[in-house]
Structure formats: C-alpha cells, structure tokens
Enzyme design. Structure first.
Site, PDB file in Angstrom:
ATOM      1  N   ASP A 199      13.164   1.792   6.576  1.00 15.11           N
ATOM      2  CA  ASP A 199      12.326   2.793   5.919  1.00 15.11           C
ATOM      3  C   ASP A 199      11.889   3.879   6.904  1.00 15.11           C
ATOM      4  O   ASP A 199      12.018   3.730   8.135  1.00 15.11           O
ATOM      5  CB  ASP A 199      11.097   2.081   5.319  1.00 15.11           C
ATOM      6  CG  ASP A 199      10.558   2.773   4.083  1.00 15.11           C
ATOM      7  OD1 ASP A 199      10.855   3.959   3.876  1.00 15.11           O
ATOM      8  OD2 ASP A 199       9.792   2.119   3.334  1.00 15.11           O
ATOM      9  N   ASP A 238      11.844   5.872  -4.977  1.00 17.63           N
ATOM     10  CA  ASP A 238      10.847   4.841  -5.293  1.00 17.63           C
ATOM     11  C   ASP A 238      10.580   4.789  -6.781  1.00 17.63           C
ATOM     12  O   ASP A 238       9.799   3.959  -7.243  1.00 17.63           O
ATOM     13  CB  ASP A 238       9.531   5.129  -4.557  1.00 17.63           C
ATOM     14  CG  ASP A 238       9.566   4.564  -3.148  1.00 17.63           C
ATOM     15  OD1 ASP A 238      10.510   3.819  -2.836  1.00 17.63           O
ATOM     16  OD2 ASP A 238       8.648   4.869  -2.365  1.00 17.63           O
TER      17      ASP A 238
HETATM   18  C1  DGJ Z   1       8.491   3.183   0.813  1.00 13.81           C
HETATM   19  C2  DGJ Z   1       9.733   2.628   0.190  1.00 13.81           C
HETATM   20  O1  DGJ Z   1      10.462   3.632  -0.414  1.00 13.81           O
HETATM   21  C3  DGJ Z   1       9.332   1.534  -0.787  1.00 13.81           C
HETATM   22  O2  DGJ Z   1      10.459   1.058  -1.473  1.00 13.81           O
HETATM   23  C4  DGJ Z   1       8.653   0.434  -0.032  1.00 13.81           C
HETATM   24  O3  DGJ Z   1       9.553  -0.176   0.841  1.00 13.81           O
HETATM   25  C5  DGJ Z   1       7.440   0.990   0.721  1.00 13.81           C
HETATM   26  N1  DGJ Z   1       7.794   2.125   1.520  1.00 13.81           N
HETATM   27  C6  DGJ Z   1       6.840  -0.061   1.594  1.00 13.81           C
HETATM   28  O4  DGJ Z   1       5.839   0.443   2.371  1.00 13.81           O
END
Ligand code: DGJ
Length: 719
Positions: free
Chosen positions: A455, A521
């Site tokens: 991430d 997301d």
């Molecule tokens: C952002 C990501 O896009 C999410 O899927 C998740 O992993 C969160 N961060 C976790 O902090």
C-alpha cells in the site's frame, strides 16, 4: 520486403509489427522524426518510402523557418520547432536550446527498433534515443541524456518524448479521478493550444491520465481511429497534447522533474521512463488490445489461474482477533476462497491508522505467538496467505520515527503536513532502505507468505531529502523499484499487489515488479463497472483486483444484489471483501456459486480479448471477453441507470467470428434479473437462441427490460 537496414540507406526506416507501421525520417544527421505512425502500410519499396517522405513534407509558408521542422521524437527549438521541446535544461542559463547531431544509428531488424546516439558538441550533451515496435504493435521508446562537460553541471528540467498524430485526430480523451472514483474519462476537442496533465503527487495518482488518446471525431470503443500513449512511471509526470497553428498535432509525455531534482555532474546520465503508445483503426478496444497483448507476452506475467482472494479490510478493519479471523477464514474456505489476505492492523502499535507504520514487527499484544496460528489455520484450509504492508510510510507516532526522525522526507527544515497521520520514509537513505528490506525479508522468511498487498497512502508533496531538503520524488521512485526488485529476487514466486489508497499507483513500471493492482477502495459495483472498464483501457482483467463487498457498500452506502456485485467482480481478478461471518447460509451458497463460475471462466476471462460495446443509451453498458479462436464468448449486459427509451433497442455483439454460428444463452446465476418479469425476450427462454455471428454483430438481440443496477450474463458458444 525492404529491411529496415536497406531503408536506412535512404534515410527512411519502416518498422512494422502486428498491423502497425512506424516510418521514421532519418534523412540528414538530426534526430529521428515520424513520417507515419498508424495502419500498416504493407511492404513498401525504398522508392515508395522516399516518395512518402517527400509527399508529407510541410511547406515553408510565410513566417515559417525556411526548412520546416519535422515532428521529431525529441523535438528541438534548434530545428525551428515551435512547440514543446523534448530536452529542457541549462547550465546557469546557458546551453538551454540544444541541437543534436546524429553520431550513429543501430537497427535491430528482429526487434523492429532503432537506437540513435547523438551529441551537441556546443552544449556538451549527448543523447541516446531508443524507439521501436513491440510484437503487439505498441510504439515503445525512451531517451537518456549525458552531461559531457568535464567541469560544469547541467540542470535537467525535463525530457519529453513526442509522437505526432494526423490532423484528423480532433478529439482527446484521457482519465482523471480521486479516491473511490478512479479513472473517470474526460473528453475535449483537440483545438489549438496545449492540453497538459501533470501529476505532482509523487505517485502515479488517482487522477493520472493513464492513457492520453487523440482520435477521429466521435471515436468509441469499437469505432474511430485512435492514437494513445502511456508513460511507464510511478512518480511525477507530464502528459500533453499540443496543436499549434505552426506544426503537426502531437502527444507527448515525460517525467516531471522538480526544481533542481536532477543536476547532472560531469559524465552523469539521466534515463527517462519508457513511453508506450498504441494505435487502433477500430476504436479504443483495439488500442487496449495492444497493451493487453504486450502485458500478456511478458515472461513474468502471472500465468497460473488467478486465485480467489478474501481480503480482511472491509470485514474487520483494525479489529484483529485470532478467533474472529479464523472464523472468517473458515467461511472463506467454505465458499471457495483460495488466498486469505490479512490487511492493515497486524503490526506493533497499529490499533488504528494514527500509529505504528514503520514498526514492522507482529504486534505481541494482539498476536502473542505471532501470526503462526492464523497462517497455519489458513494453510490448513488449503488457502495461500497474504499480508498487507506499507513499506514506504511511517507514522510520527511509531518507534521508527522516534528513533530515526532523519529518515523522513522533509524540506525547508520542517516536516511536511501529515496526511492520514503519516509521513514518507526516505528510501534513498541507505540505512533506511536496508532496515525496511531487512524487516520485509524477515517477515517473508519467518512466515509462509505468498502475497503482499503493498500500500501507499500518502502523496509525496513537499518531499525532500533531509537535511538539505533537495527534491526527492525521482530518487524515491527508483528506490521503491529497487526495493521491490530486491525482495522479489530474495523471494521468487512472491506475488505483490500495487495499492495506493485504492488505485493510486497503476502504471506499467510498477507492474514490471507487481502482479496486480488494487483498482479502487470502492467496492460498490455500480462505481466498479466504470472503474474496471476504464482501467482496462491499459490493463487486462487478470491484473485488476475486483472484490465482492457487503450488500451495502461501505464507501457509498448504496445497496446491491449479490448478482450485480459478483457479476461485476468476476470480470477482474476476483476477491471477496465482506464479513462472511455475518452472512446467511443462502448468501454464502449464492456466493459459492459465483466463485465456482469464476473458476470455470477465468481461463477465458484472463486470456481473451476485451470488448466494450458502445450503446447509444448511456444507461446501457455491455462488455465481454472473446478468446482468440472466437469459439465462445462471455458478455455482461448492465443497466447502469434507467434507460431513456421504453424500447431500448438491440444489443449488437462485436468481435465474434462472422463465419460462425453461435448458441447464445443467459448464464446462471445471472440469467434472470429484476425487471424482466415484464417481458422476457425469446433468447432468454427455451435455452437460448442460435444465430450467425454476422446477425449478432449487425442486427443484435432485443435488450430486455432491466431494473437499474442489475445485470445479465450471456454465454455464447459456436453451435
Ligand atoms: C488503503 C487501501 O486501499 C485499503 O484497501 C486498505 O488496505 C487500507 N489502506 C488499510 O489501511
């Protein structure tokens, strides 16, 4: 056939691949210019090529230079080119307008590529320019510049690669977006002036153009001639389209360098990112197909069936509890999940998103015996285990930041403003790099981890190397690539997902060292129809993580049937992001059915050609995948909203074999949809309908009435 070598003797080179011609003008001793980039011109003789060059030579009309400048791959003001120059930089105001003389030309006939070396003796600079066609017909090129001055630095401001497009390309399309709304298309007329897209966020960006395309009026997925480019770079960049009254329309791209970010000392060199460009005579689907074919031809392209993922984020968030997670894993295994991914929240001090980043040790208070009990359980259920990390980041509230505040990217003697309570670690700092590599390596060595979700939740704005504060994005981007490469070398077979607050890092350079992207997301299927469709402009479905969320979307609050959620997600790399411990038996049975279907279809969905249908009613979308032998096909017909017409007309299925006859039938479990009770077309009953490919393409099938946010799946097989 004239070989490129023979043609070079005449100063005109003809490269050909997969239905594309790139004709380069190397007459004289300057940098290569493009005479034609587009449809394959066939086997042209040397005389033909020479005449082609003459035929398209622009005229020196009033107020023009006497020798009209050509559309070079790296345009120079020194030739009289009036638009954006390729190389910008200076030595304290001098040597800012170079004019290169070609020293050598290497032709790679097999690779259909050229390499040109050139120097500007006065500016004391040298240049290497590589350009060619990939097997799938993409133009691929890059440039490197070296400072040949023995004493003085050269401040590089930018290196922009340029491709001309014909005057008939009068419309532009590119993408923009934000968190949870990535890759939204935007169109405009390609009129006089410069359409400039810049990314200064230190990563590819939610709003990245992804592909900038110029095309003939009204081009769509299946119609029109289009020329589009993508820059394979995960840091700051510039992408532009420029049409001046005085030159050819061009599209161009390069890294965006911050002030003083690249200062070349004597003998030092800068190599820019690869630029990829695609031409299609059949709309955006043809443009995407070249990118997809290219990606699929890479030796490292994921080639085993893409496993069904269960990601814990929207199921438990930070509530990490062994019992809860093992229960979730049990439920996942029951429905057919193949990879269980433990998301954010497993490491020291990480009870919420305000602390802990950088402390890459399993949190002993939550996991007294480490991750072993969970991983053993997951592996015992026959699933792979995956783990979330965010290696480039640090929370000020972490042991790492407290011990090494000097490892944080900062400028001006101050720390940049927090974003999501976090800062960026300077991975160009050798000790910081070694520390992070060691921590990741230790985790991957101790635990049976098949997959990392990598991430990146903070933009690199105001990011400098402490203590001096020099701009850091360029070097940081290369350091991240090196870290990924090191890790993969040490752990062959490890798969990595590129995630950046959802889809903030989607580009072909990060995909050289990762195996899929987290597209967004947003798991709301309505939004995902659009996000996935436009992410496929560049990437094939198997590289796009696409999850079934809870009935009520966590990010939009919309509620959707499982058929709509799952029928949307199976066209990517399928995953589940839903607390299955809180689902009913009926829901799990239905989900299991979808997972079985995905497993049956993924061989086709992940290798076939993507087709997106242009329907005149924006409420009706359809897309499908057709294998290369066209013996079968899977399509989804989606009502994105309420169609404006009570009789929405017919769905015409493109891309099939016109000489074949197909049996078309709706595919369970999405063979019926709410709304259809008011009338079911013949092809939806009695086991389907048999029709020639030509009829399916040119006449089509009656579109049934569907409630908004519902979909139907269609399967076609040669009869
Ligand atoms: C952002 C990501 O896009 C999410 O899927 C998740 O992993 C969160 N961060 C976790 O902090």
């Amino acid at each position: 056939m004239t070989t490129p070598t023979e043609a070079a003797a005449e100063g005109v080179i003809h490269l050909r691949a997969a239905g594309v011609s790139l004709v380069l003008d190397l007459r004289g001793n300057g940098l290569p210019a493009v005479l034609h980039w587009g449809t394959d011109l066939g086997d042209l003789s040397r005389q033909d090529l020479h005449r082609l060059a003459e035929a398209v030579t622009m005229l020196p009309i009033a107020a023009f230079p006497d020798a009209v400048p050509r559309a070079a791959l790296l345009p120079e003001h020194g030739t009289g080119w009036p638009g954006q120059p390729g190389l910008t930089g200076h030595r304290q105001g001098a040597d800012w307008s170079p004019l290169f003389t070609r020293d050598s030309l290497e032709l790679e006939t097999a690779a259909q590529s050229v390499k040109v070396r050139a120097t500007d003796a006065a500016a004391r600079l040298s240049l290497v320019l590589e350009a060619g066609l990939t097997a799938s017909g993409l133009v691929r090129m890059r440039a490197a510049v070296r400072n040949d001055d023995p004493d003085r630095d050269y401040t590089l401001n930018g290196l922009l690669l340029t491709l001309p497009v014909p005057d008939t390309a009068t419309e532009l399309l590119d993408l923009t977006g934000r968190w949870c709304r990535e890759r939204a298309p935007q169109r405009r007329s390609f009129t006089h002036g410069t359409w400039l897209r810049e990314t200064r966020s230190g990563r590819t960006g939610h709003d990245a153009p992804l592909v900038l395309a110029a095309g003939t009026p009204g081009f769509g997925f299946g119609t029109g001639e289009v020329w589009g480019l993508h820059l394979a770079w995960s840091g700051n960049h510039r992408v532009l389209a420029e049409r001046l009254p005085t030159g050819r329309p061009v599209i161009a791209a390069g890294e965006l360098l911050l002030p003083g970010e690249v200062i070349l000392g004597p003998g030092e060199e800068y190599t820019g990112p690869w630029l990829y460009a695609s031409h299609s005579g059949q709309g955006l689907d043809g443009l995407s197909a070249r990118f997809h074919d290219h990606l699929r031809s890479r030796p490292g392209h994921p080639n085993r069936p893409r496993p069904v993922v269960l990601n814990t984020w929207e199921a438990v968030y930070f509530d990490h509890d062994l019992d809860r997670l093992t229960h979730l894993a049990d439920r996942g295994a029951e429905v057919g999940v193949e990879r269980f991914v433990l998301d954010d929240g497993w490491f020291r001090h990480r009870r919420d998103d305000r602390a802990g980043l950088g402390d890459w040790y399993v949190d002993e208070t939550v996991w007294p015996t480490g991750l072993h009990p969970l991983i053993d359980h997951v592996r015992g259920l026959g699933m792979e285990f995956g783990l979330w990390v965010e290696p480039e980041m640090v929370n000020p509230d972490s042991d790492l930041a407290r011990v090494h505040p000097e490892w944080i990217l900062a400028t001006g003697g101050r720390t940049p403003a927090d974003r999501r309570s976090q800062q960026v670690l300077d991975l160009t700092h050798p000790e910081a790099y070694a520390h992070i590599l060691q921590r990741l390596d230790a985790l991957l060595s101790e635990y049976d981890i098949a997959y990392l979700k990598w991430d990146h939740n903070r933009e690199l704005v105001d990011a400098g190397h402490a203590p001096g504060g020099e701009p850091a994005v360029h070097a940081q981007t290369l350091a991240v690539y090196a870290l990924l490469d090191d890790l993969r070398r040490r752990h062959p077979g490890l798969e990595i997902e590129s995630c950046a607050s959802g889809g903030g890092r989607v580009d072909l350079a990060i995909l050289e060292r990762t195996d899929r992207v987290w597209a967004s997301d947003c798991n709301d299927a309505l939004e995902r129809q659009s996000i996935n469709r436009w992410t496929q402009l560049l990437l094939p479905p198997e590289l796009i993580g696409s999850h079934v969320g809870a009935a009520r979307s966590h990010t939009t609050g919309r509620t959707h049937d499982l058929a709509f959620r799952a029928g949307t997600a199976i066209f990517g790399h399928l995953g589940i992001e839903w607390d299955l411990t809180r689902t009913t038996e009926t829901e799990r049975a239905e989900l299991a059915h979808w997972i079985t279907l995905y497993k049956q279809l993924r061989g086709l969905l992940h290798t076939g050609r993507v087709v997106r249908i242009d329907h005149p009613d924006p409420a009706l979308w359809a897309h499908g995948v057709i294998p290369h032998d066209r013996t079968e096909a899977i399509f989804a017909l989606t009502a994105m909203a309420t169609p404006i017409s009570a009789q929405p007309g017919t769905l015409r299925l493109r891309g099939l074999d016109p000489d074949a006859t197909y049996r078309l039938r709706p595919l369970p479990p999405a063979d019926q949809a709410p709304g259809m009770e008011r009338g079911t077309p013949a092809w939806c009953t009695k086991g389907g309908i048999t029709l020639p490919g030509t009829v399916l393409e040119h006449v089509g099938i009656q579109i049934p009435n569907l409630h908004p946010e519902q979909l139907l799946l269609l399967r076609l097989a040669k009869a």
